[in-house]
Design an enzyme around this catalytic site. Structure first.
Site, short mmCIF file in Angstrom:
data_model
loop_
_atom_site.label_atom_id
_atom_site.label_comp_id
_atom_site.label_asym_id
_atom_site.label_seq_id
_atom_site.Cartn_x
_atom_site.Cartn_y
_atom_site.Cartn_z
CB SER A 100 -0.97 0.00 1.18
OG SER A 100 -0.32 -0.33 2.37
CG HIS A 103 -3.68 -0.72 -2.43
ND1 HIS A 103 -4.22 0.52 -2.22
CD2 HIS A 103 -3.28 -1.17 -1.21
CE1 HIS A 103 -4.13 0.82 -0.93
NE2 HIS A 103 -3.58 -0.19 -0.30
CE LYS A 141 -7.61 1.17 0.77
NZ LYS A 141 -6.96 0.20 1.60
#
Ligand SMILES: *Cc1c(COP(=O)(O)O)cnc(C)c1O
Length: 392
Positions: A181, A209, A246
């Site tokens: 990250s 991610h 995200k």
């Protein structure tokens, strides 16, 4: 000051002296590349909204319609009475999308990570093998377990192999971020899977991610590296955690795995059992978000072209971008105060880029975490490059 507050004040002063005090910035606009921050119009490179879906009107509408149909709250945990049809539909959708037999949803990725590792490796005769740069939630998860906790240097497969070979643990769990990250780099997923096979370990992958950003139709890092495919069901030793706040732009998380592994987690994982299910409207919004994410090849291609533009534009700066093919593009500065000063200078030019300092990253590796989004334009990235060059 109350006597209880004296040691707290001392610690706060220590943080301040080390340049480690964090300040929240109040956002006066929805999440987006054009952000109003503390009343000021900024060009933002600071969120994890990698596909630009966080403020997408179709998802916002799905959330609103979902609330009108299903109400605001779920009312209970999943196992009591809070498992509504939208949650079930989202689980089915996510399992099919990621190529796993079954999945569970959680309110946050933090809770999802707490559910997996300490439930699989619970006892003193079990062992957890973790990359040293794993996300804080994975580290905390390991701490909830009585199992041995072995941390190997970042990406160091030789050390991991040695640790696994020396281990006499009953259950072994290898756990790693897929995309780290704060560095943006990819874990060696095929090698991790091969070691898991060789030493008969579980492989727990946190794809916060990579999900939505990498792989065919945004299926994530495991698909990107060919460790799972849509043709064959994922190997039962793999558990995949993905976050939905995200790239997916909403909130929540999931854990996907085999039928039996997921059933086991649903019966045993305390952070699944003892928490209220997320509002059903969030699940409705996520089903819409997954539809846009899956059809988002154009967004992903645009993001990749922004990444190439940034890398070319930063090539002769005094600070180096870490090698990353993801939306996370860290510019290594080193010193805490210098990283903070650079972030501050960009701020004064209307550019919002977060400085990341210890303890989030190792001491001496403070950096700017440039976070790109498919919502950025080439002009946005050019403005950031020009400002960095002017400040060099
Ligand atoms: C953000 C993040 C999490 C936590 O997810 P939340 O949904 O924000 O709680 C877990 N792991 C990694 C690698 C992350 O970046």
């Amino acid at each position: 000051m109350h006597a209880l507050e004296i040691p707290l004040t001392a610690e706060l002063e220590r943080l301040a002296a080390a340049g480690l005090t964090r300040h929240r910035q109040r956002l006066d606009s929805p999440c987006g590349t054009r952000a109003v921050v503390e009343g000021r119009a900024m060009l933002a490179f600071a969120s994890n909204d990698y596909l630009g879906l966080a403020a997408h009107p179709e998802i916002a509408r799905a959330l609103a319609d979902g609330a009108l149909t299903w109400g605001a709250g779920s009312g209970a945990s999943h196992l009591v009475s809070g498992h509504l049809r939208p949650h079930a539909a989202l689980e089915t959708r996510l399992a099919a999308f990621t190529g796993f037999a079954r999945c569970l949803t959680f309110s946050t990725g933090y809770l999802a990570n707490l559910a997996v590792t300490p439930t699989l490796a619970a006892g003193r005769d079990d062992a957890i093998f973790a990359d040293r740069l794993n996300h804080a939630s994975l580290i905390d998860a390991a701490q909830l377990s009585r199992a041995g906790h072995h941390r190997y240097p970042h990406g160091d497969m030789a050390t991991l192999e040695r640790l696994l070979a020396a281990s006499t643990a009953k259950t072994k769990v290898i756990v790693s971020d897929a995309v780290f990250s704060m560095d943006g780099d990819l874990a060696p997923l095929p090698e991790l899977f091969a070691l898991a096979e060789r030493f008969d370990a579980w492989l727990v992958i946190d794809d916060a991610h990579g999900f939505g950003v990498l792989g065919e139709e945004g299926r994530g890092s495991l698909a990107h590296c060919g460790v799972v495919s849509t043709q064959t069901p994922a190997h039962p030793r793999i558990l995949l955690m993905g976050t939905l706040g995200k790239a997916a732009g909403v909130g929540g998380a999931f854990v996907a795995g085999s039928e039996i592994a997921i059933e086991y987690l649903s019966q045993k994982a305390r952070s699944y059992i003892f928490t209220t299910a997320q509002p059903p409207a969030v699940a409705i919004a996520l089903i819409k978000s997954l539809e846009l994410l899956q059809a988002g090849d154009e967004r992903r291609a645009h993001l990749q072209s922004l990444i190439r533009q940034l890398q070319a534009g930063c090539a002769d700066l005094p600070w180096q971008l870490l090698p990353s093919q993801t939306a996370i593009q860290p510019l290594m500065v080193g010193d805490n105060e210098k990283a903070l000063a650079l972030s501050q200078s960009l701020w004064e030019r209307g550019l919002w880029v977060a400085a990341i300092r210890p303890p989030t990253v190792p001491a001496g590796t403070a950096r700017l975490r440039i976070s790109l989004s498919a919502a950025h334009t080439h002009d946005d990235v050019a403005a950031l490059i020009a400002a960095l060059q002017a400040l060099a």
